[in-house]
Motif scaffolding. Structure first.
Motif, short mmCIF file in Angstrom:
data_model
loop_
_atom_site.label_atom_id
_atom_site.label_comp_id
_atom_site.label_asym_id
_atom_site.label_seq_id
_atom_site.Cartn_x
_atom_site.Cartn_y
_atom_site.Cartn_z
N CYS A 90 -2.17 -1.72 -3.39
CA CYS A 90 -3.12 -1.96 -2.30
C CYS A 90 -3.00 -0.78 -1.33
N ALA A 91 -4.02 -0.57 -0.53
CA ALA A 91 -4.04 0.58 0.38
C ALA A 91 -2.86 0.52 1.37
N ASP A 92 -2.51 -0.69 1.85
CA ASP A 92 -1.40 -0.81 2.80
C ASP A 92 -0.08 -0.36 2.18
N CYS A 93 0.24 -0.87 0.99
CA CYS A 93 1.51 -0.52 0.34
C CYS A 93 1.53 0.96 -0.05
N ASN A 94 0.40 1.47 -0.51
CA ASN A 94 0.33 2.88 -0.89
C ASN A 94 0.58 3.76 0.32
N GLY A 95 0.00 3.41 1.46
CA GLY A 95 0.22 4.19 2.68
C GLY A 95 1.64 4.05 3.21
N ARG A 96 2.20 2.84 3.12
CA ARG A 96 3.57 2.61 3.62
C ARG A 96 4.59 3.34 2.76
N CYS B 245 3.53 -5.49 -3.67
CA CYS B 245 3.49 -6.79 -2.98
C CYS B 245 2.91 -7.90 -3.86
N CYS C 181 -1.38 -5.34 -6.92
CA CYS C 181 -0.46 -4.36 -6.33
C CYS C 181 0.93 -4.50 -6.94
#
Length: 166
Positions: free
Chosen positions: A122-128, A93, A90
């Motif tokens: 990562c999916a979390d960072c992309n969504g955030r 992060c 990512c």
């Protein structure tokens, strides 16, 4: 004999990878020389000739090849290559295992699908990050996205191999 042999042009530039049988033919016809022998050593024998199996050969005469297309930061990128370029790490992060690709400058604002605008995320960072720039989201990039330079990496690996074999 089921191995592959790297072929270098007369200028030591990467040219091709060919079957070992074809490389032996080039050597017997004096069209190439062996630069690095195969390890463990294996000798190809015929009735009149014994040739150590090569790992890398060099053509004796330069063979012109058409120029390859230039890949730069503005070249349209595939998501698969972007993930491989970033080693599935990512860009926000630094965690391993990124499975999505993020547009640094959002596509909804005119950001393109080019190497200079895409990073693995990562999916979390992309969504955030969502539909914002890294600055707006407070998520600075860990590296600047660039076009992959596989030709340069391969050529450096060849030079390193040739240096270590001598």
């Amino acid at each position: 004999m089921n191995t592959r042999v790297r072929v270098l042009n007369a200028t030591y530039e990467d040219f091709d990878v060919i079957p070992a049988a074809r490389a032996v033919v080039l050597l017997t016809e004096d069209l190439a020389i062996t630069l690095v022998e195969h390890t463990p050593r294996f000798v190809v024998r015929s009735q009149h000739v014994a040739i150590p199996l090569p790992r890398t050969i060099q053509l004796l005469e330069y063979v012109h090849t058409p120029p390859r297309p230039v890949v730069d930061d503005d070249t349209r990128a595939s998501f698969k290559i972007v993930l491989a370029r970033d080693h599935h790490r990512c860009a926000y992060c630094g965690d391993a295992g990124a499975t999505t690709v993020d547009h640094v400058y959002p596509r909804s604002r005119g950001g393109g699908d080019n190497y200079g605008n895409l990073v693995a995320a990562c999916a979390d960072c992309n969504g955030r990050k969502a539909d914002r720039t890294p600055e707006e989201a407070g998520m600075p990039l860990l590296w600047v996205p660039r076009a992959p330079r596989t030709d340069h990496k391969r050529q450096h690996a060849i030079w390193r191999e040739l240096t270590l074999s001598n």
